[in-house]
Design a protein around this motif. Structure first.
Motif, PDB file in Angstrom:
ATOM      1  N   ASP B 256      46.961  40.389  50.697  1.00 11.43           N
ATOM      2  CA  ASP B 256      45.530  40.201  49.985  1.00 11.43           C
ATOM      3  C   ASP B 256      44.564  40.793  50.657  1.00 11.43           C
ATOM      4  N   ARG B 257      45.023  41.519  52.045  1.00 14.21           N
ATOM      5  CA  ARG B 257      43.982  42.444  52.580  1.00 14.21           C
ATOM      6  C   ARG B 257      44.549  44.042  52.554  1.00 14.21           C
ATOM      7  N   LEU B 258      43.484  44.587  52.104  1.00 16.89           N
ATOM      8  CA  LEU B 258      43.820  46.194  52.215  1.00 16.89           C
ATOM      9  C   LEU B 258      44.022  46.797  53.560  1.00 16.89           C
ATOM     10  N   ASP B 259      43.151  46.217  54.449  1.00 15.84           N
ATOM     11  CA  ASP B 259      43.097  47.009  55.751  1.00 15.84           C
ATOM     12  C   ASP B 259      44.313  46.504  56.633  1.00 15.84           C
ATOM     13  N   THR B 260      44.874  45.383  56.337  1.00 11.95           N
ATOM     14  CA  THR B 260      46.205  45.003  57.095  1.00 11.95           C
ATOM     15  C   THR B 260      47.388  45.101  56.402  1.00 11.95           C
ATOM     16  N   ASP B 261      47.496  44.272  55.360  1.00 12.06           N
ATOM     17  CA  ASP B 261      48.800  44.289  54.333  1.00 12.06           C
ATOM     18  C   ASP B 261      49.108  45.560  53.874  1.00 12.06           C
ATOM     19  N   THR B 275      47.543  40.931  46.009  1.00 11.44           N
ATOM     20  CA  THR B 275      47.203  39.904  45.174  1.00 11.44           C
ATOM     21  C   THR B 275      45.856  39.495  45.591  1.00 11.44           C
ATOM     22  N   LEU B 276      45.146  38.888  44.407  1.00 10.94           N
ATOM     23  CA  LEU B 276      43.578  38.577  44.577  1.00 10.94           C
ATOM     24  C   LEU B 276      43.279  37.300  44.719  1.00 10.94           C
ATOM     25  N   THR B 277      44.216  36.505  45.294  1.00  8.85           N
ATOM     26  CA  THR B 277      43.863  35.200  45.745  1.00  8.85           C
ATOM     27  C   THR B 277      43.510  35.112  47.254  1.00  8.85           C
ATOM     28  N   GLY B 278      43.110  36.314  47.943  1.00  9.47           N
ATOM     29  CA  GLY B 278      42.503  36.153  49.235  1.00  9.47           C
ATOM     30  C   GLY B 278      41.345  37.017  49.428  1.00  9.47           C
ATOM     31  N   VAL B 279      41.383  37.887  50.560  1.00 11.36           N
ATOM     32  CA  VAL B 279      40.330  38.650  50.627  1.00 11.36           C
ATOM     33  C   VAL B 279      39.887  39.849  49.889  1.00 11.36           C
ATOM     34  N   SER B 280      40.637  40.703  49.566  1.00 11.71           N
ATOM     35  CA  SER B 280      40.362  41.987  48.872  1.00 11.71           C
ATOM     36  C   SER B 280      40.222  41.855  47.462  1.00 11.71           C
ATOM     37  N   THR B 281      39.503  42.913  46.986  1.00 15.82           N
ATOM     38  CA  THR B 281      39.282  42.863  45.512  1.00 15.82           C
ATOM     39  C   THR B 281      39.697  44.160  44.875  1.00 15.82           C
ATOM     40  N   VAL B 282      39.913  44.266  43.413  1.00 19.73           N
ATOM     41  CA  VAL B 282      40.277  45.544  42.884  1.00 19.73           C
ATOM     42  C   VAL B 282      39.190  46.626  43.218  1.00 19.73           C
ATOM     43  N   GLU B 283      37.849  45.958  43.131  1.00 17.26           N
ATOM     44  CA  GLU B 283      36.735  47.018  43.401  1.00 17.26           C
ATOM     45  C   GLU B 283      36.892  47.844  44.840  1.00 17.26           C
ATOM     46  N   ASP B 284      37.385  46.870  45.829  1.00 13.85           N
ATOM     47  CA  ASP B 284      37.527  47.347  47.099  1.00 13.85           C
ATOM     48  C   ASP B 284      38.551  48.634  47.351  1.00 13.85           C
TER      49      ASP B 284
END
Lengths: 317, 317
Positions: B256-261, B275-284
């Protein structure tokens, strides 16, 4: 010798050793002298030999002298007590520590008189804040209550308008979290730090973590930068100047750190003098000078001395 | 539809929604699936609806499934207990948290078996270290003794070979200082952190300070960077791959995180699914894609889903 002296004075060359015949004209060119404390006039609890004579003779010769320190653990009163014990002629209104200057900043720039702040800091900071009519919550230990903490739902004081971070030996995860919750949950919450010094240097090459470490932790959590009051931010000089009408062009800043003391002087258009009894070395200054980096030029002092005692002969002469 | 699907699969276009007929060929193209936990298969103590079926069906279909989390507060055993309660089919050797992975790192890369570390961390970290033959000092509260501490001269354990920083609700100035004294005074002292997550996000937009804040504080004091074990550092994938012979080209990282996962997946040549159930968004993700910055391209996932439950129809079909 005379032509070399004239050359040095006229050419604007930097990082010149201040010695011999050069001392008197430099002192004659200023009306005010700002001294950092730790590493400049004392180290820990030991006065730098000759420092009190230098300070006292400067004042006797008509100079205004001020003490400008990033250390937030003492009130003005506590500084004067320490100075008096060490033989310095000093009064409270000449002392500008970050405990006092943060109180002034919060009162004058943030308009928080009569308001409340969440303070990560010392009893001294609490006292300086109270003296200008700002209440605090947070000083002292903040114990975890119970085993499994509900960290996101800790009790917050709804009156808190700012999070203020200074040196705090009781700093803890509990305080870090409480600061974050104020910054997230309290709309418009201000965020102010006393200073960014990463270490407090002690005798024998030893050091302990400085306020900068605590501030970094809170900033990292908050994903937001604090406004800092301490050097190299010009607020501390502005504080002195507004109260005493100091002319920057006729003021000398004396310090042992290039990144705080000398940078403050450069930021404010003061003459700058590095003393080698503390953190920074002439090699550090030369590395900044040779870097070609514009920002680092601000960390090159005009002059340096081994110790401020090097000023004594010119003052006694 | 079929030509659009083929186009998507062939063209290498990124950040594609993984839905409908696209799901099965993507799953068919991998043998192993790595799942981050918080924000992916659960949020706090609530399982993501459908997540346990997805995990269990993937395993029934012959995929290897692993759980890769930066959270350092649980042992492998504790994770399996939590997962079992939530209906996940999981075993200890499939769980790679930073408590376990840090123990592996300290044992295999730092050769600290039979040695001692100063641990800022949890009981779970202590247990995982002990399980690989590494002793620790430091877990639990570290009280200030007396009123005026002599911070630079605190007692140090001469056997300590490394400072290790994970999540610690008992983090304090005392611990920060003790870590600094080990790093200054103990020759060759190693410095390892579990991860750099700045916040632990909670339900309802709430958050508490993460390990990254504590690590920043110690790094600022030490004027030195720690080696970090957690995502996006590739060590966690190497740990899985070395034990299970995973082929990076046939492995999917779900997070759910772009910067880690997602960054970990990119760093290791894995397929990546946000997956959008956590921190990051498609916009990010799109902002990273459009940035033109090479490093930020590593944070653009190959695919995204609203929830990993979106994989269910293809697995049930």
């Amino acid at each position: 010798m005379k032509s070399r002296l004239l050359f040095t004075l006229m050419s604007g060359s930097k990082c010149t050793r201040l010695t011999g015949a050069l001392v008197k004209p430099v002192l004659d060119s200023v009306d005010s002298v700002l001294f950092d404390c730790d590493g400049v006039i004392w180290r820990g609890d030991q006065a730098i030999p000759g420092a009190s004579q230098v300070i006292n003779l400067l004042k006797e010769s008509g100079k205004k002298v001020f003490f400008v320190t990033n250390n937030s653990t003492k009130t003005r009163k506590m500084y004067v007590e320490k100075m008096t014990t060490m033989g310095f002629n000093a009064s409270e209104e000449e002392v500008f520590g970050t405990a006092y200057c943060s109180a002034m900043y919060l009162k004058n720039e943030c308009k928080l008189e009569g308001k409340k702040v969440y303070l990560i800091g010392s009893n001294a900071m609490r006292d300086e804040l109270q003296a200008v009519g700002i209440q605090q919550t947070g000083v002292g230990e903040d114990h975890i209550s119970g085993k499994q903490m509900d960290w996101a739902n800790v009790d917050l004081n709804p009156e808190v308008k700012a999070v203020v971070v200074g040196f705090d030996e009781h700093f803890s995860y509990t305080k870090l979290n409480r600061a974050l919750q104020y910054l997230i949950q309290q709309p418009g919450c201000l965020f102010v730090g006393t200073n960014r010094d990463t270490r407090l240097p002690l005798e024998g090459g030893k050091a302990v973590p400085g306020t900068g470490c605590l501030l970094q932790a809170v900033e990292t959590a908050a994903q937001r930068q604090a406004l800092t009051v301490g050097k190299p931010n010009r607020y501390m000089f502005d504080c002195v100047a507004s109260q005493f009408g100091v002319d920057p062009g006729r003021c000398l800043m004396v310090g042992d750190r290039l990144d705080t003391d000398i940078m403050l002087g450069s930021n404010c258009g003061l003459k700058t003098l590095l003393t080698l009894t503390g953190v920074s070395t002439v090699e550090d200054a030369e590395a900044h000078q040779k870097s070609g980096c514009a920002e680092r030029q601000g960390m090159v002092p005009d002059y340096y001395v081994e110790s401020i005692a090097d000023l004594l002969p010119a003052l006694q002469g």
